[in-house]
Design a protein around this motif. Structure first.
Motif, PDB file in Angstrom:
ATOM      1  N   SER A 503       0.836  -1.212   0.000  1.00 43.16           N
ATOM      2  CA  SER A 503       0.000   0.000   0.000  1.00 43.16           C
ATOM      3  C   SER A 503       0.864   1.252   0.000  1.00 43.16           C
ATOM      4  N   LEU A 504       1.914   1.250   0.823  1.00 46.49           N
ATOM      5  CA  LEU A 504       2.822   2.395   0.866  1.00 46.49           C
ATOM      6  C   LEU A 504       3.584   2.526  -0.448  1.00 46.49           C
ATOM      7  N   GLY A 505       4.049   1.389  -0.963  1.00 48.70           N
ATOM      8  CA  GLY A 505       4.815   1.412  -2.206  1.00 48.70           C
ATOM      9  C   GLY A 505       4.007   1.924  -3.376  1.00 48.70           C
ATOM     10  N   LYS A 506       2.756   1.502  -3.485  1.00 46.41           N
ATOM     11  CA  LYS A 506       1.902   1.939  -4.592  1.00 46.41           C
ATOM     12  C   LYS A 506       1.581   3.424  -4.494  1.00 46.41           C
ATOM     13  N   LEU A 507       1.638   3.951  -3.276  1.00 47.48           N
ATOM     14  CA  LEU A 507       1.376   5.377  -3.079  1.00 47.48           C
ATOM     15  C   LEU A 507       2.512   6.237  -3.618  1.00 47.48           C
ATOM     16  N   ILE A 508       3.755   5.789  -3.422  1.00 49.93           N
ATOM     17  CA  ILE A 508       4.908   6.597  -3.848  1.00 49.93           C
ATOM     18  C   ILE A 508       5.471   6.170  -5.198  1.00 49.93           C
ATOM     19  N   ALA A 509       5.028   5.037  -5.709  1.00 47.41           N
ATOM     20  CA  ALA A 509       5.584   4.510  -6.966  1.00 47.41           C
ATOM     21  C   ALA A 509       5.485   5.467  -8.144  1.00 47.41           C
ATOM     22  N   SER A 527      10.391   1.098  -5.359  1.00 51.72           N
ATOM     23  CA  SER A 527      10.157   2.360  -4.654  1.00 51.72           C
ATOM     24  C   SER A 527      10.309   2.170  -3.151  1.00 51.72           C
ATOM     25  N   VAL A 528       9.747   1.072  -2.642  1.00 57.07           N
ATOM     26  CA  VAL A 528       9.872   0.773  -1.212  1.00 57.07           C
ATOM     27  C   VAL A 528      11.326   0.503  -0.834  1.00 57.07           C
ATOM     28  N   ALA A 529      12.037  -0.203  -1.711  1.00 55.76           N
ATOM     29  CA  ALA A 529      13.448  -0.503  -1.445  1.00 55.76           C
ATOM     30  C   ALA A 529      14.257   0.782  -1.319  1.00 55.76           C
ATOM     31  N   THR A 530      13.961   1.750  -2.194  1.00 54.82           N
ATOM     32  CA  THR A 530      14.641   3.042  -2.125  1.00 54.82           C
ATOM     33  C   THR A 530      14.359   3.747  -0.807  1.00 54.82           C
ATOM     34  N   SER A 532      13.487   2.325   2.041  1.00 54.43           N
ATOM     35  CA  SER A 532      14.100   1.590   3.160  1.00 54.43           C
ATOM     36  C   SER A 532      15.589   1.881   3.277  1.00 54.43           C
ATOM     37  N   GLY A 533      16.200   2.341   2.182  1.00 51.82           N
ATOM     38  CA  GLY A 533      17.620   2.648   2.188  1.00 51.82           C
ATOM     39  C   GLY A 533      18.002   3.775   3.125  1.00 51.82           C
ATOM     40  N   ILE A 534      17.027   4.549   3.580  1.00 48.81           N
ATOM     41  CA  ILE A 534      17.330   5.636   4.521  1.00 48.81           C
ATOM     42  C   ILE A 534      17.795   5.060   5.854  1.00 48.81           C
ATOM     43  N   ALA A 535      17.283   3.889   6.218  1.00 52.31           N
ATOM     44  CA  ALA A 535      17.745   3.248   7.461  1.00 52.31           C
ATOM     45  C   ALA A 535      19.192   2.816   7.314  1.00 52.31           C
ATOM     46  N   ALA A 536      19.495   2.154   6.221  1.00 48.72           N
ATOM     47  CA  ALA A 536      20.857   1.717   5.881  1.00 48.72           C
ATOM     48  C   ALA A 536      20.814   1.300   4.422  1.00 48.72           C
ATOM     49  N   LYS A 537      21.791   1.726   3.642  1.00 48.83           N
ATOM     50  CA  LYS A 537      21.741   1.472   2.203  1.00 48.83           C
ATOM     51  C   LYS A 537      21.752  -0.021   1.877  1.00 48.83           C
ATOM     52  N   GLU A 538      22.344  -0.840   2.740  1.00 50.70           N
ATOM     53  CA  GLU A 538      22.315  -2.277   2.481  1.00 50.70           C
ATOM     54  C   GLU A 538      20.892  -2.825   2.493  1.00 50.70           C
ATOM     55  N   THR A 539      19.995  -2.110   3.205  1.00 49.56           N
ATOM     56  CA  THR A 539      18.618  -2.575   3.322  1.00 49.56           C
ATOM     57  C   THR A 539      17.913  -2.594   1.974  1.00 49.56           C
ATOM     58  N   VAL A 540      18.420  -1.826   1.014  1.00 54.90           N
ATOM     59  CA  VAL A 540      17.845  -1.842  -0.334  1.00 54.90           C
ATOM     60  C   VAL A 540      17.882  -3.264  -0.890  1.00 54.90           C
ATOM     61  N   VAL A 541      19.008  -3.927  -0.741  1.00 53.48           N
ATOM     62  CA  VAL A 541      19.155  -5.301  -1.233  1.00 53.48           C
ATOM     63  C   VAL A 541      18.275  -6.248  -0.428  1.00 53.48           C
ATOM     64  N   THR A 542      18.264  -6.067   0.893  1.00 55.44           N
ATOM     65  CA  THR A 542      17.433  -6.909   1.755  1.00 55.44           C
ATOM     66  C   THR A 542      15.965  -6.809   1.373  1.00 55.44           C
ATOM     67  N   THR A 543      15.491  -5.577   1.153  1.00 54.06           N
ATOM     68  CA  THR A 543      14.085  -5.347   0.805  1.00 54.06           C
ATOM     69  C   THR A 543      13.711  -6.051  -0.492  1.00 54.06           C
ATOM     70  N   TYR A 562      20.145   0.346 -13.915  1.00 54.03           N
ATOM     71  CA  TYR A 562      21.239   1.318 -13.866  1.00 54.03           C
ATOM     72  C   TYR A 562      20.742   2.643 -13.284  1.00 54.03           C
ATOM     73  N   SER A 563      19.544   3.065 -13.716  1.00 51.67           N
ATOM     74  CA  SER A 563      18.945   4.291 -13.186  1.00 51.67           C
ATOM     75  C   SER A 563      18.646   4.148 -11.697  1.00 51.67           C
ATOM     76  N   PHE A 564      18.163   2.966 -11.291  1.00 55.42           N
ATOM     77  CA  PHE A 564      17.838   2.711  -9.887  1.00 55.42           C
ATOM     78  C   PHE A 564      19.079   2.818  -8.999  1.00 55.42           C
ATOM     79  N   VAL A 565      20.178   2.196  -9.434  1.00 58.78           N
ATOM     80  CA  VAL A 565      21.420   2.260  -8.662  1.00 58.78           C
ATOM     81  C   VAL A 565      21.931   3.695  -8.591  1.00 58.78           C
ATOM     82  N   ALA A 566      21.849   4.424  -9.715  1.00 56.62           N
ATOM     83  CA  ALA A 566      22.311   5.818  -9.740  1.00 56.62           C
ATOM     84  C   ALA A 566      21.537   6.666  -8.736  1.00 56.62           C
ATOM     85  N   TYR A 567      20.221   6.439  -8.669  1.00 59.07           N
ATOM     86  CA  TYR A 567      19.411   7.212  -7.723  1.00 59.07           C
ATOM     87  C   TYR A 567      19.817   6.915  -6.285  1.00 59.07           C
TER      88      TYR A 567
END
Length: 664
Positions: A503-509, A527-530, A532-543, A562-567
């Motif tokens: 629900s949160l992801g679809k809101l910000i997607a 979008s959610v993975a991005t 979650s990265g505020i907690a710790a960037k490794e969490t992007v992969v975990t998510t 490539y765009s996702f990693v750049a962001y």
């Protein structure tokens, strides 16, 4: 004697380490070997680099042979009159920290320069012992130092040591402990102003120091350092060599060796572990528990741990470059370039540290005197790929971008380009001139072979920090992600597509659709993975591993990845880095930095995806547009150059003075 340096004797011992009875403060010029000596005395893994600026706050440990002795490592200073924040840290500790003994670490090969600080330290009224460090290097240069002459002049003990070779250390500590048990009166060297001090030092060094004529004659020949510098500091070769070295570093750590080792963990060990644990838990008849532990915790944590070999190899390579003295050269050659964008060589030092972790890198900006440059460096340093971001880069390089190390390398150079363009933007926004006295002065140390023990300590220390984060922050994040992925807001068990996180992801997607996050139909997950990265960037992969249990392949295109990693490389960093940013530059400037980082990341990713899509769909049109752009830029630069030449004086090349010229 200058009353500014008078302190009261018989002070209480520094009690910031419980149970210690004696505190020894390491003080000295930058790059004199304080941190190396600190590590030798304490067995600590503090960062050691063959360049100034490594220590930006005081670090404390206990002597490994006697836990009742506290050792404090202070930032490097040239005098007790501070010019930068980190010099203030050292000065303030000496005046308020109540150390029992000052251990002044001196570079024996640069005795005259180092002893200026010594003239001030002996006037503090605190027992002082001087360690004549790097005796091995002094001997190679034919330098012999008579400690007795120095002791008579300065009124304190001088002890020859080599911290790197671990020689003379026990004798040094014994002398420090004996000195700490005595009441010490201030010793005046008979000099009040800087000129008088240097005159006193010069006269004393002439009496105390002798140089072997034969060795000196041999040392006048070009040294190995000078021969290497002719190549690596060449104005045409310096940057290509740096690019080649960093390419090799990333090829070894992210590609080839690092990729192979990470593959063993991710593709063999982790699936085997999950299968084993799942078979054990199947006996409980609790599917939710099996899913939580196997998919949530093990899958989430191991998705990050799998990249541990790459992180350790990267920092091993960087440690070699630092310890050898090469990084000082890079800071030197980039200073002039960075000055054009409102930064400087000290900014580069912080950014290189940012390749490890942005938090100490931001703290290292205390060495920058100019407030505008310091704030700009704090804002731009998180653009560098830290160890946490390396996990994201490695993950997408391995599973989406074909395992090609060149993609990983490109993100490193993208960070450098973002720093340059970001610096220009900040310079235009602030429109404030830099202080005229903000000159960058850095000693270029002699090249030294890194010791395997120090390199291994850096690798082990970074690996340990990486695992600790995986076992705490990533563990907690994995549990939270599993819960929010499997339950709705009524805490009912639901499919992932109907969960709280969905629900949160679809809101910000929709915000990230123009960046290509949705080009594989999984926009809300990315979008959610991005977020979650505020907690710790490794969490992007975990998510992503939790939200996409079937695997990441096919969920996003190569261009979108490539765009996702750049962001995620350029956007707002983790909470710890944000806190450090606020602490160093204030809340208002901290908020401005966050806004600038988000805007930069969005614009860069937008350009990457949209231009890439245009190139794929309309290759001919895109090619023509690129050619026209290059031609336009070339014409603009040519016209600008010709107009500049036209305004120059015909008598002197480059001079624009046409009146009152003596040659006309």
């Amino acid at each position: 004697m200058n009353n500014k340096y008078i302190l009261i004797n018989n002070k209480k011992p520094d009690t910031h380490i419980t149970g210690t009875t004696c505190t020894v403060a390491l003080v000295g010029n930058p790059n004199s070997g304080k941190t190396t000596l600190f590590n030798t005395l304490t067995g600590s893994n503090q960062k050691v680099g063959n360049w100034p600026g490594v220590t930006v706050e005081r670090k404390t440990g206990t002597y490994k042979q006697d836990s009742s002795v506290a050792i404090v490592d202070t930032p490097g200073i040239y005098s007790l009159t501070p010019f930068t924040p980190e010099e203030t840290v050292a000065r303030d500790y000496l005046t308020t920290g109540n150390p029992n003994v000052i251990l002044n670490v001196v570079d024996s090969t640069n005795l005259e320069r180092n002893l200026y600080l010594t003239t001030q330290l002996v006037e503090l009224g605190i027992p002082t012992v001087v360690a004549l460090n790097m005796q091995d290097e002094a001997q190679k240069k034919g330098i012999a130092i008579d400690s007795t002459v120095l002791e008579q002049a300065f009124g304190c003990r001088f002890v020859g040591i080599s911290a790197a070779k671990n020689t003379g250390i026990e004798q040094l500590i014994d002398i420090c402990l004996k000195a700490g048990n005595k009441t010490h009166a201030s010793h005046c060297v008979g000099a009040r102003t800087a000129e008088q001090r240097y005159s006193f030092i010069s006269d004393t060094v002439k009496k105390a120091q002798t140089v072997d004529a034969k060795v000196a004659k041999h040392s006048n020949q070009p040294t190995v350092t000078e021969k290497i510098d002719k190549i690596v500091l060449n104005k045409w070769l310096a940057f290509p060599i740096f690019a080649a070295i960093m390419t090799l570093v990333f090829y070894l750590s992210v590609g080839s060796v690092g990729s192979f080792l990470s593959g063993l963990i991710n593709d063999m060990f982790t699936p085997a572990l999950q299968s084993l644990v799942a078979s054990w838990l199947s006996k409980t008849n609790l599917p939710w528990l099996t899913s939580l532990i196997v998919d949530g915790i093990i899958g989430g944590v191991m998705s990050v741990v799998g990249f541990l070999p790459q992180v350790m190899l990267l920092f091993g390579c960087i440690s070699v470059l630092e310890a050898s003295g090469y990084m000082s050269r890079i800071a030197f050659i980039t200073d002039r370039l960075l000055n054009k964008i409102g930064l400087g060589g000290r900014s580069f030092v912080s950014m290189i540290l940012g390749c490890g972790c942005s938090v100490p890198a931001i703290m290292a900006t205390r060495t920058i005197k100019n407030a505008n440059e310091r704030n700009a460096t704090v804002t731009l340093t998180p653009f560098m790929p830290c160890s946490a971001k390396l996990a994201v880069i490695s993950f997408f390089t391995s599973y989406i971008l074909g395992g090609n190390a060149l993609f990983a390398i490109s993100f490193y150079f993208m960070s450098i380009l973002a720093v340059i363009l970001g610096g220009l933007c900040l310079k235009l926004i602030s429109r404030k001139k830099q202080d005229l006295d903000n000159a960058f002065i850095m000693e270029l140390p002699t090249y030294r072979l890194p010791t395997l023990s120090n390199v291994w300590k850096q690798m082990k220390d970074r690996g340990k920090a990486f695992l600790v984060k995986a076992g705490t922050v990533i563990f907690l994040a994995s549990v939270v992600l599993w819960l929010t992925t499997n339950f709705n807001f009524r805490f009912q068990s639901v499919d992932t597509s109907n969960s709280m996180l969905a629900s949160l992801g679809k809101l910000i997607a929709p915000i990230f659709v123009p960046l290509g996050f949705n080009d594989g139909g999984c926009g809300w997950q990315f979008s959610v993975a991005t977020l979650s990265g505020i907690a710790a960037k490794e969490t992007v992969v975990t998510t992503l591993n939790i939200l996409l249990p079937q695997g990441i392949k096919g969920t996003i295109s190569g261009l979108g990845a490539y765009s996702f990693v750049a962001y995620n490389l350029l956007t707002v960093p983790c909470v710890a880095t944000i806190s450090a940013s606020f602490a160093e530059q204030g809340k208002l400037n901290g908020l401005k930095s966050m806004l600038f980082q988000m805007c930069t990341a969005y614009i860069v990713s937008l350009c990457i995806y949209q231009l890439g899509s245009l190139a794929n769909k309309h290759t001919a049109t895109f090619t023509v547009a690129v050619i026209l752009t290059v031609v336009f830029v070339a014409m603009f630069l040519a016209v600008k150059f010709l107009l500049k030449r036209r305004g120059q004086c015909s008598c002197c090349n480059g001079c624009t003075l046409k009146t009152n010229c003596k040659k006309q």
